[in-house]
Design a protein around this motif. Structure first.
Motif, PDB file in Angstrom:
ATOM      1  N   LEU A  11       0.696  -1.370   0.173  1.00  0.00           N
ATOM      2  CA  LEU A  11      -0.284  -0.255   0.420  1.00  0.00           C
ATOM      3  C   LEU A  11       0.955   1.347  -0.145  1.00  0.00           C
ATOM      4  CD1 LEU A  11      -2.740  -1.232   2.397  1.00  0.00           C
ATOM      5  CD2 LEU A  11      -2.995  -0.179   0.282  1.00  0.00           C
ATOM      6  N   TYR A  38       2.115   1.242  -2.873  1.00  0.00           N
ATOM      7  CA  TYR A  38       1.446   2.272  -4.558  1.00  0.00           C
ATOM      8  C   TYR A  38       0.959   3.848  -3.500  1.00  0.00           C
ATOM      9  CZ  TYR A  38       1.105  -2.463  -6.030  1.00  0.00           C
ATOM     10  OH  TYR A  38       1.500  -3.706  -7.148  1.00  0.00           O
ATOM     11  N   GLN A  39       1.470   4.297  -2.450  1.00  0.00           N
ATOM     12  CA  GLN A  39       1.206   5.806  -2.192  1.00  0.00           C
ATOM     13  C   GLN A  39      -0.466   5.433  -2.648  1.00  0.00           C
ATOM     14  OE1 GLN A  39       2.612   8.564  -5.167  1.00  0.00           O
ATOM     15  NE2 GLN A  39       4.401   8.523  -4.617  1.00  0.00           N
ATOM     16  N   GLN A  40      -1.415   4.132  -1.289  1.00  0.00           N
ATOM     17  CA  GLN A  40      -2.632   4.801  -1.015  1.00  0.00           C
ATOM     18  C   GLN A  40      -2.129   5.002   0.962  1.00  0.00           C
ATOM     19  OE1 GLN A  40      -4.829   3.556  -2.905  1.00  0.00           O
ATOM     20  NE2 GLN A  40      -3.280   3.838  -3.861  1.00  0.00           N
ATOM     21  N   THR A  41      -3.651   5.125   1.713  1.00  0.00           N
ATOM     22  CA  THR A  41      -3.296   5.477   2.665  1.00  0.00           C
ATOM     23  C   THR A  41      -3.260   4.460   3.791  1.00  0.00           C
ATOM     24  OG1 THR A  41      -5.292   7.189   1.949  1.00  0.00           O
ATOM     25  CG2 THR A  41      -5.972   6.311   4.072  1.00  0.00           C
ATOM     26  N   THR A  73      -8.460   2.908   5.707  1.00  0.00           N
ATOM     27  CA  THR A  73      -7.539   1.844   4.713  1.00  0.00           C
ATOM     28  C   THR A  73      -9.106   1.319   3.868  1.00  0.00           C
ATOM     29  OG1 THR A  73      -5.267   0.918   6.234  1.00  0.00           O
ATOM     30  CG2 THR A  73      -5.997  -0.372   4.200  1.00  0.00           C
ATOM     31  N   SER A  74      -8.499   1.537   3.090  1.00  0.00           N
ATOM     32  CA  SER A  74      -8.950   0.778   2.130  1.00  0.00           C
ATOM     33  C   SER A  74      -9.913  -0.334   1.821  1.00  0.00           C
ATOM     34  CB  SER A  74     -10.047   1.914   0.860  1.00  0.00           C
ATOM     35  OG  SER A  74     -10.508   1.321  -0.497  1.00  0.00           O
ATOM     36  N   GLN A  87      -8.743  -1.753  -1.199  1.00  0.00           N
ATOM     37  CA  GLN A  87      -7.640  -0.712  -1.833  1.00  0.00           C
ATOM     38  C   GLN A  87      -6.737  -2.718  -0.800  1.00  0.00           C
ATOM     39  OE1 GLN A  87      -6.523   2.961  -0.572  1.00  0.00           O
ATOM     40  NE2 GLN A  87      -7.681   2.748  -3.151  1.00  0.00           N
ATOM     41  N   CYS A 104      -4.543  -5.838  -1.852  1.00  0.00           N
ATOM     42  CA  CYS A 104      -3.067  -5.681  -1.416  1.00  0.00           C
ATOM     43  C   CYS A 104      -2.464  -7.086  -0.882  1.00  0.00           C
ATOM     44  CB  CYS A 104      -2.581  -4.111  -0.944  1.00  0.00           C
ATOM     45  SG  CYS A 104      -2.070  -3.082  -1.956  1.00  0.00           S
TER      46      CYS A 104
END
Length: 195
Positions: free
Chosen positions: A64, A67-70, A153-154, A157, A161
């Motif tokens: 995550l 991938y620069q996700q929250t 966290t989504s 997503q 992951c």
């Protein structure tokens, strides 16, 4: 993955967590007196929780991040091989569908999502003691919040992951040639190049 700690207990963050207790005012008073102590919170009120193998969650969080996700709050239990990710309340209702879409193999224990009628022990927001049974893998970040609530966290997503982490952690003899090739390509594509 390195453990992140909270450097100061923010009032709005404490109030947000206190909403998951039977008596928010009493909880806030107790936490002010002992900010380092773990807290027992009800799930399904302000957040649901996804439980999975600790190595799987740690690698999923690295993915995550890549991938620069929250990255919402996540904890690990030091006396178990389990970690927990805080996700938006209501996730438990659609978790089975999200997991079904990930084609999770039946022979591998799937992550579970807990909603109402469960509880979670989280670290204090000022963890001063060492050797605690629960610690932050990713501490809540009030600077990236919506109002008084930290970003979580989504679930979609997270499932993607976790599935990618599972494919990377599964022994080679249990994986197809194609999945090994895909994992190798992903590793090359996401490795920073030196110039």
């Amino acid at each position: 993955m390195e453990t992140h700690t909270v450097t100061g207990e923010h009032r709005s963050l404490s109030a947000w967590f206190a909403a998951a207790t039977p008596s928010p005012a009493d909880a806030l008073t107790t936490w002010r007196l002992a900010p380092q102590h773990p807290r027992r919170l009800a799930t399904g009120i302000i957040f649901d929780v996804v439980l999975a193998d600790r190595a799987l969650v740690e690698l999923a969080y690295e993915i995550l991040h890549r991938y620069q996700q929250t990255l919402g709050p996540a904890i690990r239990f030091t006396n178990l091989t389990t970690a927990a990710v805080l996700v938006p309340a209501g996730t438990q209702v659609r978790w089975a569908r999200l997991m079904a879409n990930s084609s999770w193999p039946e022979r591998i224990v799937a992550p579970v999502c807990l909603g109402r009628d469960h509880a979670l022990r989280i670290p204090g927001l000022l963890p001063l003691e060492s050797n605690m049974q629960v610690e932050w893998l990713e501490a809540p970040n009030i600077e990236s919040a919506i109002g008084d609530a930290p970003f979580l966290t989504s679930p979609a997503q997270l499932v993607r992951c976790l599935a990618e982490a599972r494919s990377l952690l599964t022994p080679d003899d249990e994986r197809s040639t194609l999945s090994r090739a895909v994992s190798a390509v992903r590793a090359v594509l996401h490795t920073p190049q030196r110039t």
